[in-house]
Design an enzyme around this catalytic site. Structure first.
Site, PDB file in Angstrom:
ATOM      1  N   ASN A 296       0.861  -1.184   0.000  1.00 26.84           N
ATOM      2  CA  ASN A 296       0.000   0.000   0.000  1.00 26.84           C
ATOM      3  C   ASN A 296       0.892   1.227   0.000  1.00 26.84           C
ATOM      4  O   ASN A 296       1.889   1.288   0.727  1.00 26.84           O
ATOM      5  CB  ASN A 296      -0.907   0.012   1.240  1.00 26.84           C
ATOM      6  CG  ASN A 296      -1.695   1.306   1.368  1.00 26.84           C
ATOM      7  OD1 ASN A 296      -1.200   2.295   1.893  1.00 26.84           O
ATOM      8  ND2 ASN A 296      -2.918   1.294   0.893  1.00 26.84           N
ATOM      9  N   ILE A 322      -5.207  -0.094  -2.672  1.00 19.46           N
ATOM     10  CA  ILE A 322      -5.624   1.207  -2.136  1.00 19.46           C
ATOM     11  C   ILE A 322      -6.728   0.926  -1.134  1.00 19.46           C
ATOM     12  O   ILE A 322      -7.593   0.070  -1.363  1.00 19.46           O
ATOM     13  CB  ILE A 322      -6.149   2.143  -3.239  1.00 19.46           C
ATOM     14  CG1 ILE A 322      -5.146   2.248  -4.404  1.00 19.46           C
ATOM     15  CG2 ILE A 322      -6.450   3.521  -2.678  1.00 19.46           C
ATOM     16  CD1 ILE A 322      -5.674   3.039  -5.584  1.00 19.46           C
ATOM     17  N   GLU A 323      -6.731   1.669  -0.024  1.00 24.04           N
ATOM     18  CA  GLU A 323      -7.708   1.408   1.021  1.00 24.04           C
ATOM     19  C   GLU A 323      -9.152   1.601   0.562  1.00 24.04           C
ATOM     20  O   GLU A 323     -10.079   1.070   1.174  1.00 24.04           O
ATOM     21  CB  GLU A 323      -7.435   2.276   2.254  1.00 24.04           C
ATOM     22  CG  GLU A 323      -7.329   3.755   1.994  1.00 24.04           C
ATOM     23  CD  GLU A 323      -5.889   4.219   1.816  1.00 24.04           C
ATOM     24  OE1 GLU A 323      -5.558   5.314   2.291  1.00 24.04           O
ATOM     25  OE2 GLU A 323      -5.093   3.487   1.182  1.00 24.04           O
ATOM     26  N   HIS A 324      -9.358   2.333  -0.512  1.00 21.24           N
ATOM     27  CA  HIS A 324     -10.706   2.531  -1.031  1.00 21.24           C
ATOM     28  C   HIS A 324     -11.320   1.233  -1.555  1.00 21.24           C
ATOM     29  O   HIS A 324     -12.528   1.157  -1.781  1.00 21.24           O
ATOM     30  CB  HIS A 324     -10.687   3.557  -2.168  1.00 21.24           C
ATOM     31  CG  HIS A 324     -10.126   4.886  -1.777  1.00 21.24           C
ATOM     32  ND1 HIS A 324      -8.846   5.053  -1.299  1.00 21.24           N
ATOM     33  CD2 HIS A 324     -10.668   6.133  -1.790  1.00 21.24           C
ATOM     34  CE1 HIS A 324      -8.628   6.335  -1.039  1.00 21.24           C
ATOM     35  NE2 HIS A 324      -9.710   7.006  -1.323  1.00 21.24           N
ATOM     36  N   GLY A 325     -10.461   0.203  -1.769  1.00 19.54           N
ATOM     37  CA  GLY A 325     -10.958  -1.088  -2.224  1.00 19.54           C
ATOM     38  C   GLY A 325     -10.399  -1.547  -3.552  1.00 19.54           C
ATOM     39  O   GLY A 325     -10.837  -2.554  -4.102  1.00 19.54           O
TER      40      GLY A 325
END
Length: 513
Positions: A296, A322-325
């Site tokens: 990440n 990415i943490e958004h998915g």
């Protein structure tokens, strides 16, 4: 179909009542932001004085750092309390928090997204190790960012002999979400959006709390025309559908099928980063990559590592997330952080944070605002302003290795670089390696307890977190250790052995790395 759910933005926001708790979706730069509907909330309040005393909840940062996003809610009287994961996109709301005009709280982005699911399932809250030993731990600040914030949103509990944090559930009265297509029955598709984030989880939380769900879309379609697999939020939990034909993928980008994941294709590369302090740090951080890692990249200098991976055609060597998915693809940077072109997969944000919390990440490249001798890092409150960590805490606390990337000092530093060496022409006036961080966003003690590795990369020195403390392990060629490093720190690092000299190629115009 019971009724037609299409209505104007003004009609939809008229459903919001005084003292409601409102969940907002968005990811900075306009990603998944219901801008048209946000504007209607602001317009209604400025013309009528209502609604009043809202509690606003958001997982990720929302706005453009000027007038959009959370800035539409930054009116005294409109909002009483804000619980946000990341605040930097709304300077106006930051000022309101600083001036005690609102009750300001920060919770980790992943915990907010996961809490929506717990609220939707009518469970008592989220029980997790994420946040232990940091400022959201009630033994520190409990996520309270100013004196006006008095309620305890988080408690320490012990379950089966394991110490955890309990993020308490509370009702959500309104969720304002966004999609691409919607029909009169309320079915919402995200097919032309850049990410899924926490859209479904927030909608579920509001509906099962007895609240309402307002969905903004760009295009209205006929009932039964959307393929079932395309519907990410079913009409059963949506109350209002607002159509904004001018809705854009981001503030500056109308639409790109490579970003929505509908197509894959070649992505033009950005020009190489010039030889500067950011590229020096990125070059050294890049050396921490291991082929096959799940990784990440955080916002800031960590983005420079992502650019190097793309420039070298090495995207396929790692599993980028990415943490958004989003997984894979070419990661975009700056105001488009959170977007990716030609991604390989897109999942919901809460599920992505499940993956992170369970230790799925091998390596993360994140920034730091302050670092102290315990290996604690602060990125969440700087200079008295509420910043918030976004997904930083969920990622940093759980990745097997974290590579923190940041300048050694700030405000006025001037470097001379070239020929394989670094010279410090002028030191910055603000130290970042301090005796004690203003706020603990990352706990060195917790990292060591979990057996994780932390590396701190600056332009002139590299430090490693070891059981005994913070160790100075590398220095840049041309730097005087005492004058340029030790005398510019508020604490003395451990130096159990002579520090290695960083590779001279890092400091050359034509890097051989």
């Amino acid at each position: 179909m019971a009724r037609d759910k299409f209505m104007t933005a003004d009609q939809a926001v008229a459903l919001i009542k005084d003292s409601d708790t409102v969940a907002l979706i968005g990811g900075g730069g306009g990603l998944m932001e219901a801008t048209h509907t946000f504007r209607a909330v602001s317009r209604r309040f400025l013309s009528t004085g209502y609604p009043r005393n809202l509690t606003v909840l958001h997982a990720l940062g929302i706005g453009d750092k000027k007038t959009e996003g959370m800035n539409h809610f930054a009116h005294e009287g409109l909002v009483k309390r804000v619980i946000g994961g990341h605040w930097v996109w709304s300077p106006k709301m930051q000022e309101m928090a600083r001036d005690e005009k609102i009750e300001a709280y920060v919770l980790p982005s992943g915990c907010v997204m996961q809490l929506y699911r717990e609220i939707g399932g009518q469970r008592p809250g989220l029980f997790t190790h994420v946040g232990l030993g940091t400022f959201v731990d009630p033994r520190h600040q409990g996520g309270k960012m100013n004196a006006s914030a008095k309620e305890d949103l988080v408690e320490v509990v012990n379950l089966g002999g394991q110490e955890l944090l309990w993020y308490k559930s509370f009702p959500i009265n309104v969720a304002i979400i966004r999609g691409s297509f919607g029909d009169a029955a309320g079915n919402i598709s995200l097919d032309q959006e850049a990410a899924n984030v926490d859209v479904y989880a927030a909608a579920l939380a509001a509906h099962n709390s007895g609240g309402i769900v307002i969905a903004q879309v760009r295009t209205a379609v006929d009932v039964n025309s959307l393929p079932a697999r395309s519907v990410r939020v079913p009409g059963a939990i949506v109350d209002a559908v607002v159509v904004d034909p001018d809705q854009r993928m981001s503030y500056d980008l109308p639409y790109d099928p490579l970003i929505s994941g509908e197509r894959r294709g070649p992505t033009p590369l950005d020009p190489p980063e010039p030889l500067n302090i950011r590229s020096l740090i990125a070059r050294r951080a890049y050396q921490e990559l291991t082929e096959g890692d799940v990784i990440n990249f955080g916002v800031g200098i960590g983005e420079g590592v992502a650019k190097m991976v793309a420039e070298r055609g090495e995207v396929g060597r790692y599993y980028q997330t990415i943490e958004h998915g989003t997984y894979g693809g070419a990661l975009l940077v700056g105001l488009l952080f959170g977007f990716a072109r030609s991604a390989s997969a897109m999942i919901d944000g809460p599920s992505q944070f499940d993956f992170y919390a369970g230790g799925g990440l091998d390596t993360a490249f994140l920034g730091f605002g302050e670092l102290d001798e315990a290996g604690d890092v602060n990125v969440s409150k700087l200079g008295g302003l509420t910043v918030g960590p976004g997904g930083f805490m969920d990622i940093a606390q759980n990745a097997k290795k974290v590579v923190f990337c940041g300048t050694f000092d700030t405000k006025g530093s001037r470097l001379e670089v070239g020929g394989g060496k670094l010279a410090i022409a002028q030191h910055g006036s603000v130290r970042k390696l301090v005796s004690k961080v203003e706020q603990i966003t990352y706990s060195g003690k917790q990292a060591l307890k979990r057996g994780h590795k932390a590396v701190f990369v600056t332009e002139r020195a590299v430090f490693n977190l070891e059981n005994e403390g913070l160790v100075l392990s590398e220095v840049a060629p041309g730097v005087d250790i005492r004058r340029d490093i030790l005398e510019r720190m508020d604490f003395m690092p451990l130096i159990p052995r002579d520090p290695q000299v960083m590779e001279s190629a890092i400091f050359s115009e034509l890097s051989g790395l």
